[in-house]
Design an enzyme around this catalytic site. Structure first.
Site, mmCIF file in Angstrom:
data_model
loop_
_atom_site.group_PDB
_atom_site.id
_atom_site.type_symbol
_atom_site.label_atom_id
_atom_site.label_comp_id
_atom_site.label_asym_id
_atom_site.label_seq_id
_atom_site.Cartn_x
_atom_site.Cartn_y
_atom_site.Cartn_z
ATOM 1 N N TRP A 131 38.457 39.657 46.810
ATOM 2 C CA TRP A 131 38.502 39.801 45.351
ATOM 3 C C TRP A 131 37.660 38.735 44.664
ATOM 4 O O TRP A 131 36.959 39.008 43.683
ATOM 5 C CB TRP A 131 39.960 39.704 44.924
ATOM 6 C CG TRP A 131 40.318 40.157 43.557
ATOM 7 C CD1 TRP A 131 39.709 39.859 42.383
ATOM 8 C CD2 TRP A 131 41.436 41.000 43.214
ATOM 9 N NE1 TRP A 131 40.374 40.441 41.326
ATOM 10 C CE2 TRP A 131 41.437 41.151 41.817
ATOM 11 C CE3 TRP A 131 42.443 41.623 43.958
ATOM 12 C CZ2 TRP A 131 42.399 41.887 41.130
ATOM 13 C CZ3 TRP A 131 43.394 42.368 43.284
ATOM 14 C CH2 TRP A 131 43.375 42.507 41.888
ATOM 15 N N ARG B 68 32.590 37.278 40.798
ATOM 16 C CA ARG B 68 32.575 35.938 40.204
ATOM 17 C C ARG B 68 32.503 35.954 38.684
ATOM 18 O O ARG B 68 32.392 34.900 38.064
ATOM 19 C CB ARG B 68 31.394 35.146 40.785
ATOM 20 C CG ARG B 68 31.479 34.967 42.297
ATOM 21 C CD ARG B 68 30.325 34.136 42.839
ATOM 22 N NE ARG B 68 29.037 34.779 42.667
ATOM 23 C CZ ARG B 68 28.526 35.683 43.499
ATOM 24 N NH1 ARG B 68 29.215 36.064 44.554
ATOM 25 N NH2 ARG B 68 27.341 36.210 43.289
ATOM 26 N N GLU C 260 44.560 30.004 40.406
ATOM 27 C CA GLU C 260 45.402 30.418 41.527
ATOM 28 C C GLU C 260 46.556 29.440 41.758
ATOM 29 O O GLU C 260 46.448 28.246 41.479
ATOM 30 C CB GLU C 260 44.555 30.521 42.809
ATOM 31 C CG GLU C 260 45.309 31.102 44.000
ATOM 32 C CD GLU C 260 44.413 31.318 45.219
ATOM 33 O OE1 GLU C 260 44.921 31.787 46.255
ATOM 34 O OE2 GLU C 260 43.202 31.010 45.129
ATOM 35 N N ASP D 27 36.355 40.653 31.382
ATOM 36 C CA ASP D 27 36.018 41.611 30.335
ATOM 37 C C ASP D 27 35.879 43.005 30.949
ATOM 38 O O ASP D 27 35.759 43.168 32.165
ATOM 39 C CB ASP D 27 34.756 41.188 29.578
ATOM 40 C CG ASP D 27 33.493 41.237 30.421
ATOM 41 O OD1 ASP D 27 33.132 42.324 30.903
ATOM 42 O OD2 ASP D 27 32.847 40.184 30.596
ATOM 43 N N LEU D 28 35.895 44.013 30.094
ATOM 44 C CA LEU D 28 35.957 45.396 30.563
ATOM 45 C C LEU D 28 34.705 45.801 31.335
ATOM 46 O O LEU D 28 34.798 46.538 32.330
ATOM 47 C CB LEU D 28 36.171 46.338 29.374
ATOM 48 C CG LEU D 28 36.356 47.821 29.698
ATOM 49 C CD1 LEU D 28 37.551 48.047 30.611
ATOM 50 C CD2 LEU D 28 36.509 48.630 28.401
ATOM 51 N N HIS D 29 33.543 45.336 30.920
ATOM 52 C CA HIS D 29 32.316 45.676 31.652
ATOM 53 C C HIS D 29 32.399 45.212 33.099
ATOM 54 O O HIS D 29 32.123 45.977 34.031
ATOM 55 C CB HIS D 29 31.099 45.040 30.965
ATOM 56 C CG HIS D 29 29.868 45.032 31.819
ATOM 57 N ND1 HIS D 29 29.256 46.191 32.252
ATOM 58 C CD2 HIS D 29 29.148 44.001 32.335
ATOM 59 C CE1 HIS D 29 28.200 45.878 32.988
ATOM 60 N NE2 HIS D 29 28.121 44.563 33.057
ATOM 61 N N HIS E 148 32.912 47.180 36.883
ATOM 62 C CA HIS E 148 32.103 46.929 38.083
ATOM 63 C C HIS E 148 33.008 46.671 39.294
ATOM 64 O O HIS E 148 32.769 47.202 40.388
ATOM 65 C CB HIS E 148 31.174 45.740 37.861
ATOM 66 C CG HIS E 148 30.299 45.423 39.032
ATOM 67 N ND1 HIS E 148 29.302 46.262 39.470
ATOM 68 C CD2 HIS E 148 30.299 44.366 39.889
ATOM 69 C CE1 HIS E 148 28.713 45.733 40.540
ATOM 70 N NE2 HIS E 148 29.303 44.593 40.805
ATOM 71 N N ARG F 278 35.775 48.583 44.293
ATOM 72 C CA ARG F 278 37.038 48.411 45.019
ATOM 73 C C ARG F 278 37.971 49.619 44.954
ATOM 74 O O ARG F 278 38.893 49.716 45.769
ATOM 75 C CB ARG F 278 37.757 47.167 44.505
ATOM 76 C CG ARG F 278 36.940 45.892 44.656
ATOM 77 C CD ARG F 278 36.471 45.666 46.085
ATOM 78 N NE ARG F 278 35.787 44.384 46.230
ATOM 79 C CZ ARG F 278 35.301 43.896 47.373
ATOM 80 N NH1 ARG F 278 35.423 44.607 48.471
ATOM 81 N NH2 ARG F 278 34.695 42.733 47.403
#
Length: 302
Positions: free
Chosen positions: A110, A114, A120, A211-213, A217, A222
């Site tokens: 995941w 980047r 985390e 962000d949504l863009h 991707h 995935r």
């Protein structure tokens, strides 16, 4: 998908005290806010916060007009145009923050994406829970003979049982040793050193804001059928959340990304020749053998 008592109490408190706001809200996403959606045996995905909706995408695209929405039909048509022509900036006006609990080996895949902000759970500061991902028998496969990074046929029931016993035994032994090393009345080893002994199927958690863009991707790669199952199920769960959050944008994403293919110039030319009735073969198409196989996988579904 066990939540800690503290996490459950936080969720209950947040959902019990809605706050008035002047900003745009997406009713579909409001239903999901704070609620954990189970994934795998101990994992989950939950929406912590979000910004924007379909109208925000249109508003950014029509920046010179101020308020973006003229009609529902106009907004959906505009979003489909933006997606179709790869105009990414308006989609960046929407963001989502997710709380994800996932195995470490999934997290390492995941994190290759980047273009997000990540924080985390710290195993230097805190003690990891005794929770490990153990696959179901129907997901224990042999190594693929045609794809070096993929799965092949299911293992036999006997071999599958052996693998499960190994995974469970090794995970338990590793965690037992981890506990022994960090015990204050025992060895007292630093947590940042003791964690190195834990296997890659131990669960971690993080907050992931994107962000949504860039989320699209991530999902295009995935949620694809070729992605590893253990990360794909997270992507599929996120797809459900996004479909309720920005339904126009998600439908366009399904049509122009998830359900679409990219053709090279040689593939487009081969398609044109086929439509004219010409015989196009691997020898006269101008593609490599692998490209030809991929092309035929698109045009010939018989």
């Amino acid at each position: 998908m066990p939540l800690s008592p503290e996490q459950q109490a936080e969720i209950d408190a947040l959902r019990a005290t809605p706050a008035p706001t002047l900003r745009a809200v997406a009713p579909g996403m409001e239903r999901h806010l704070y609620v954990p959606q189970p994934v795998l045996d101990h994992g989950f995905v939950r929406v912590v916060d979000y910004m924007g909706d379909d109208a925000a995408i249109c508003q950014a695209a029509r920046v010179s007009y101020g308020k973006g929405t003229k009609s529902v039909q106009n907004d959906e048509g505009l979003i489909r145009y933006l997606m179709r022509h790869w105009h990414s900036t308006p989609f960046e006006m929407c963001e989502v923050k997710l709380h994800v609990k996932l195995p470490v080996f999934v997290a390492r895949q995941w994190i290759r994406h980047r273009t997000a902000n990540v924080n985390e759970y710290s195993a230097r500061y805190s003690i990891l829970d005794r929770e490990f991902y153990i696959p179901a028998p129907e997901h224990i496969n042999s190594q693929s003979k045609v794809n070096n990074q993929g799965r092949g046929e299911l293992l036999s029931p006997e071999d599958s049982a052996r693998v499960l016993e190994m995974l469970k035994a090794d995970s338990t032994r590793a965690y037992d040793n981890y506990e022994a090393m960090i015990a204050e009345d025992g060895i007292g080893l630093a947590r940042e050193l003791a964690r190195m002994n834990l296997p890659a199927n131990v669960y971690t958690q993080w907050y992931w804001k994107v962000d949504l863009h860039n989320l699209f991707h991530f999902l295009r790669l995935r949620a694809d059928a070729h992605a590893q199952y253990e990360i794909r199920v997270y992507a599929e769960e996120i797809c459900k959340l996004v479909a309720d959050w920005v339904p126009f944008a998600y439908r366009a994403f399904e049509d122009y990304r998830l359900g679409a293919v990219t053709l090279s110039a040689q593939m487009v030319e081969a398609m044109r020749r086929m439509l004219k009735g010409e015989e196009v073969t691997a020898e006269n198409c101008g593609m490599s053998a692998r490209e030809w196989r991929e092309f035929m996988g698109v045009v010939d579904k018989s």
